[in-house]
Design a protein around this motif. Structure first.
Motif, short mmCIF file in Angstrom:
data_model
loop_
_atom_site.label_atom_id
_atom_site.label_comp_id
_atom_site.label_asym_id
_atom_site.label_seq_id
_atom_site.Cartn_x
_atom_site.Cartn_y
_atom_site.Cartn_z
N VAL A 81 1.19 -1.14 -0.18
CA VAL A 81 0.07 -0.38 -0.31
C VAL A 81 0.77 1.53 0.26
O VAL A 81 1.85 1.02 0.87
N LEU A 82 0.96 1.81 -0.87
CA LEU A 82 0.88 3.59 -0.67
C LEU A 82 1.01 4.33 0.48
O LEU A 82 -0.13 4.67 0.51
N GLY A 104 -0.45 11.18 2.52
CA GLY A 104 -0.24 10.66 3.92
C GLY A 104 -0.33 11.70 5.13
O GLY A 104 -0.79 13.19 4.03
N ASP A 105 0.33 11.88 5.84
CA ASP A 105 0.58 12.67 7.09
C ASP A 105 1.24 13.67 6.91
O ASP A 105 2.56 13.74 5.79
N PRO A 106 0.50 14.91 6.92
CA PRO A 106 2.01 16.28 6.93
C PRO A 106 3.11 16.35 7.70
O PRO A 106 3.55 15.71 7.94
N ILE A 107 4.61 17.01 6.62
CA ILE A 107 5.65 16.63 6.93
C ILE A 107 5.66 17.75 7.58
O ILE A 107 6.03 19.28 7.91
N ARG A 131 -5.14 9.92 2.73
CA ARG A 131 -4.99 7.92 3.32
C ARG A 131 -5.19 7.48 2.21
O ARG A 131 -6.25 7.51 0.74
N ASN A 132 -4.24 6.25 2.16
CA ASN A 132 -4.55 5.25 0.99
C ASN A 132 -4.32 3.77 1.62
O ASN A 132 -3.94 3.36 2.39
N THR A 133 -5.72 3.38 1.19
CA THR A 133 -5.00 1.90 1.07
C THR A 133 -5.68 1.16 -0.01
O THR A 133 -5.70 0.93 -0.83
N ARG A 134 -5.53 -0.39 0.34
CA ARG A 134 -5.93 -1.29 -0.37
C ARG A 134 -7.26 -1.16 -1.76
O ARG A 134 -6.92 -1.00 -2.94
N VAL A 135 -8.01 -0.69 -0.92
CA VAL A 135 -9.15 -0.39 -1.76
C VAL A 135 -9.87 0.44 -2.13
O VAL A 135 -11.17 0.97 -2.67
N ASN A 136 -9.34 1.77 -0.91
CA ASN A 136 -9.94 2.83 -1.20
C ASN A 136 -8.95 4.20 -0.64
O ASN A 136 -7.79 4.04 -0.64
N LEU A 137 -9.98 5.00 -1.77
CA LEU A 137 -8.92 6.50 -1.53
C LEU A 137 -9.48 7.48 -0.11
O LEU A 137 -10.95 7.04 0.17
N GLN A 197 -16.99 9.97 13.70
CA GLN A 197 -16.50 9.85 15.38
C GLN A 197 -14.87 10.84 15.25
O GLN A 197 -14.52 11.01 14.64
N PHE A 198 -15.12 9.96 16.98
CA PHE A 198 -14.24 11.83 17.25
C PHE A 198 -13.66 12.97 16.64
O PHE A 198 -12.86 13.63 16.82
N GLN A 199 -14.77 13.71 16.39
CA GLN A 199 -14.84 15.38 15.35
C GLN A 199 -14.32 14.85 14.54
O GLN A 199 -13.96 15.85 13.90
N THR A 200 -13.79 13.31 13.77
CA THR A 200 -13.84 14.32 11.98
C THR A 200 -14.55 12.95 11.03
O THR A 200 -15.07 12.02 11.47
N LEU A 201 -14.75 13.46 10.54
CA LEU A 201 -15.54 13.13 8.74
C LEU A 201 -14.63 12.07 8.16
O LEU A 201 -12.84 12.76 8.04
N ILE A 202 -14.35 11.53 8.26
CA ILE A 202 -14.19 10.33 7.25
C ILE A 202 -14.80 10.13 5.70
O ILE A 202 -15.84 9.18 5.81
N ILE A 203 -13.58 10.11 4.30
CA ILE A 203 -14.81 10.09 3.45
C ILE A 203 -13.40 8.99 2.42
O ILE A 203 -13.02 8.80 2.42
N MET A 204 -14.45 7.75 2.13
CA MET A 204 -13.96 6.68 1.38
C MET A 204 -14.29 6.80 0.23
O MET A 204 -15.90 6.63 -0.40
N TYR A 205 -13.87 6.49 -1.21
CA TYR A 205 -13.74 6.31 -1.74
C TYR A 205 -13.72 5.16 -2.75
O TYR A 205 -11.70 5.19 -2.36
#
Length: 238
Positions: A81-82, A104-107, A131-137, A197-205
């Protein structure tokens, strides 16, 4: 009681015709799955000058393109995974410039640069990371306290982005999807999912098949780039 057979007899000529149609369809599917090889993006990464640094389970690839642009990618060797992709951007005042993260996380910067010294970001402001997973952006937007039903997330092919807005009109954001742009692929609303969750919106494509095919083949191609002991110092810090 007599039994009726449902078997269909196929003579030699019809069988040959059926096999030809099947082969033609399979060939068409195969060509469509490899259309990414005709894109400018794929040709550019193939032609780029590449070097590799391997640290434990992380493989870092440094690219130098014909137009003098530079890119660094980090891969998990086990999952393939990238994890990070960053581009080197020249500073407005000249010099070596800085690395801008696409995935990825900011430098973290040890000391603020002249260009950002006067800009102080509030910790309460929404922050977008990729973020990048095997099946989702994936996109993660922190510091959004509103419940999940507050958000409207839509694919917009006219503007080539995913648009996030809230019903209370307190947040609006356009999320670029460069992976699809590079392959000339359309955004599909059905590929979008979200959670909060935890005040974070997670969007998966969900990654379309051509992107999955390209990523799989490209990881195999990168195996041909042999690791080296020395790499540009600014790449080692990524």
């Amino acid at each position: 009681m007599k039994r009726r057979s449902n078997l269909i007899e196929v003579d030699g000529d019809n069988q040959d015709s059926f096999e030809q149609i099947l082969k033609a369809n399979l060939s068409k599917i195969y060509k469509q799955s490899e259309m990414y090889k005709n894109t400018a993006w794929y040709r550019s990464i193939v032609d780029a000058e590449k070097s590799c640094l391997k640290e434990d389970k992380i493989k870092k690839i440094h690219y130098k393109f014909d137009d003098d642009k530079e890119m660094v990618e980090e891969y998990n060797v086990d999952t393939q995974v990238l994890l990070r992709r960053a581009w080197k951007v020249k500073g407005k005042l000249g010099g070596d410039g800085k690395w801008v993260v696409e995935i990825g996380d900011p430098i973290p910067e040890a000391t603020p640069t002249i260009e950002v010294a006067d800009i102080v970001e509030s910790k309460d402001q929404p922050i977008v990371t990729r973020r990048n997973t095997r099946v989702n952006l994936e996109w993660r937007i922190r510091n959004l306290p509103y419940p999940i039903e507050t958000y409207s997330i839509s694919a917009n092919n006219d503007e080539r982005c995913i648009i996030v807005r809230t019903t209370n009109k307190k947040y609006f954001k356009k999320l670029q999807v460069p992976e699809l742009d590079r392959l000339g692929l359309q955004l599909e609303q059905g590929n979008i999912q979200s959670s909060h969750q935890f005040q974070t919106l997670i969007i998966m494509y969900k990654k379309p098949q051509p992107l999955l095919d390209m990523e799989k083949e490209w990881f195999e191609e990168l195996k041909k780039v042999k690791p080296i002991k020395d790499m540009p110092s600014d790449c080692k810090t990524q």
